[in-house]
Write a protein that holds these residues in place. Structure first.
Motif: not given
Length: 468
Positions: A100-108
């Motif tokens: 999930l952290s990968d997706a959050i980093e993309v959105w950041h």
């Protein structure tokens, strides 16, 4: 220091004449006769002053259908600001088998140093396993993401099964988060879509005809029942029809913790606009689709009575030329979504308040306060009170204007509400005490918006912050 004088302050519960004192990024005082010594004075005579709008449903810089939305976190949030919205919550899409952290980093990375207004994220849950269960507490505590989205539609793309939805509901209850659902029966839609294509029914109107209101009503009822079984909490996004409204009403009467959102497009547009020649109907392809006009009355009644509690935009814009036309010969290949972020508040004010369908206070509740409470932003956002962020909209109720692609501030090449006459306009918009829209100009700067970590569900749901 700033003093806004002579305006009519409108909150979800009160309407009153008052001045507003702003120090740095906060409201310091609300009252009559506040001293203007040493202050920058903004005259709001003849104007309403609303809390900044909160749009709980946007898709900026989002990949879909082989392309990416036309409007990103820069153009989309500037347009939002012109419409009176000062905070958005965008949907962060995850990929199965990836952290999930990968997706959050993309959105950041998509939003950092671009957003013109404040923002936060919802997080999509496409699967439930040990890795996801382990990550969710970290997502809440470290990122302040306290709402999770489950798709019941888009089979073989985003759609999750009922087991995933149910497990998400159970975990959300434990962690203090709110589960959101796109409620359509994806399996039924998949079958109807394949049948239509087999019969050479490829025009945009078939997008609506293969996604009937019954499929939305069934999924809404199913999600509500699962929520009650899990003793959890649910937020149904973009409700479009009487079938879904009834399911939410019945669930709430039974005591289930179920909330509902609709969008401006479903209040003023109907299915007939999709049946135009020259592929024009593709401009209005989004999911759930537009409904027959009779459903609009049910939505307005639900907003008036409180059966639906928020108004999101579901902003998801694709150019008509070069993106929507990917589906020229097959409606299933038309990218789903429309440009709605800028006109969300204007349409609700003009079609709702001015036509007597809702009150001025309900307008504030629907466009700002309830979303702030549901999504852990209140009382920092969503109200006008000492201690709150100075996110404010000075609104002229007397302006008449026509919505158009020629005058909107989005990058997309059409306006979904082209030609619609509306009353009222956000003339001056402040974000945390700084003027960002004034005299029809954007006077803020790129990246001025801040990422907001949100409180857990229920933390301020029934906050009793003083209104004056």
């Amino acid at each position: 220091m700033k003093i806004i004088k002579n305006g009519i302050v409108v909150t979800a519960s009160d309407t009153f004449q008052a001045d507003i004192k702003i120090v740095d990024d906060k409201i310091e005082a609300v009252g009559l006769g506040l001293s203007t010594e040493g202050a920058e004075v903004i005259d709001a005579s003849g104007r309403y002053i609303f809390p900044g709008g909160i749009d709980p449903h946007t898709h900026l810089d989002m990949p879909f259908g082989g392309t990416v939305t036309k409007d990103d976190f820069e153009t989309g949030t500037v347009a939002a600001a012109f419409g009176g919205t000062t905070t958005i919550i965008d949907f962060c899409l995850t990929e199965k088998s990836k952290p999930l952290s990968d997706a959050i980093e993309v959105w950041h990375n998509k939003s950092k140093d671009k957003a013109a207004i404040d923002y936060s994220f919802h997080l999509m849950i496409g699967e439930m396993n040990d890795h996801v269960l382990k990550e969710l507490p970290q997502v809440i505590e470290q990122e302040g993401i306290t709402s999770f989205k489950v798709f019941m539609a888009y089979k073989n793309v985003f759609q999750a099964d009922d087991a995933t939805l149910f497990q998400t509901l159970i975990k959300a209850k434990e962690l203090g988060s709110l589960v959101m659902v796109h409620a359509e029966n994806g399996d039924v839609i998949d079958y109807l879509t394949k049948k239509a294509l087999q019969n050479d029914q490829t025009a945009p109107i078939y997008h609506a005809l293969t996604r009937p209101p019954e499929a939305e009503g069934e999924a809404t009822g199913r999600a509500s029942q699962l929520t009650a079984l899990a003793d959890s909490q649910l937020y149904v996004v973009h409700v479009t029809c009487e079938d879904a409204v009834k399911q939410i009403e019945e669930a709430r009467k039974r005591g289930a913790d179920v909330w509902g959102e609709t969008c401006p497009q479903y209040l003023v547009l109907d299915q007939s606009i999709m049946d135009q020649p020259d592929f024009e109907g593709a401009k209005y392809v989004w999911s759930p689709p537009l409904r027959e006009k009779k459903h609009q009355e049910s939505l307005w009644n639900a907003l008036r009575t409180g059966s639906l509690q928020t108004l999101g935009s579901d902003q998801c814009s694709f150019d008509f030329n070069g993106q929507k036309d990917l589906g020229k010969d097959d409606f299933t290949k038309i990218p789903n979504g429309g440009p709605t972020i800028e006109d969300r508040m204007s349409i609700l004010y003009s079609e709702g308040v001015c036509k007597g369908r809702i009150t001025l206070n309900q307008f504030v509740e629907l466009t700002s306060t309830r979303a702030a409470k549901l999504f852990g932003l209140h009382p920092k956002k969503g109200t006008i009170a000492a201690g709150a962020d100075a996110d404010l909209v000075i609104f002229n109720p007397d302006v008449m204007r026509t919505l158009s692609q020629k005058t909107h501030h989005l990058a997309v090449d059409y306006n979904a509400f082209e030609g619609l006459e509306v009353s009222g306009k956000a003339e001056t918009v402040l974000l945390r005490g700084q003027v960002i829209v004034e005299n029809d100009q954007y006077v803020g700067h790129k990246g001025q918006g801040e990422y907001i970590k949100r409180a857990k569900y229920g933390h301020q749901l029934e906050s009793k912050v003083a209104q004056r």
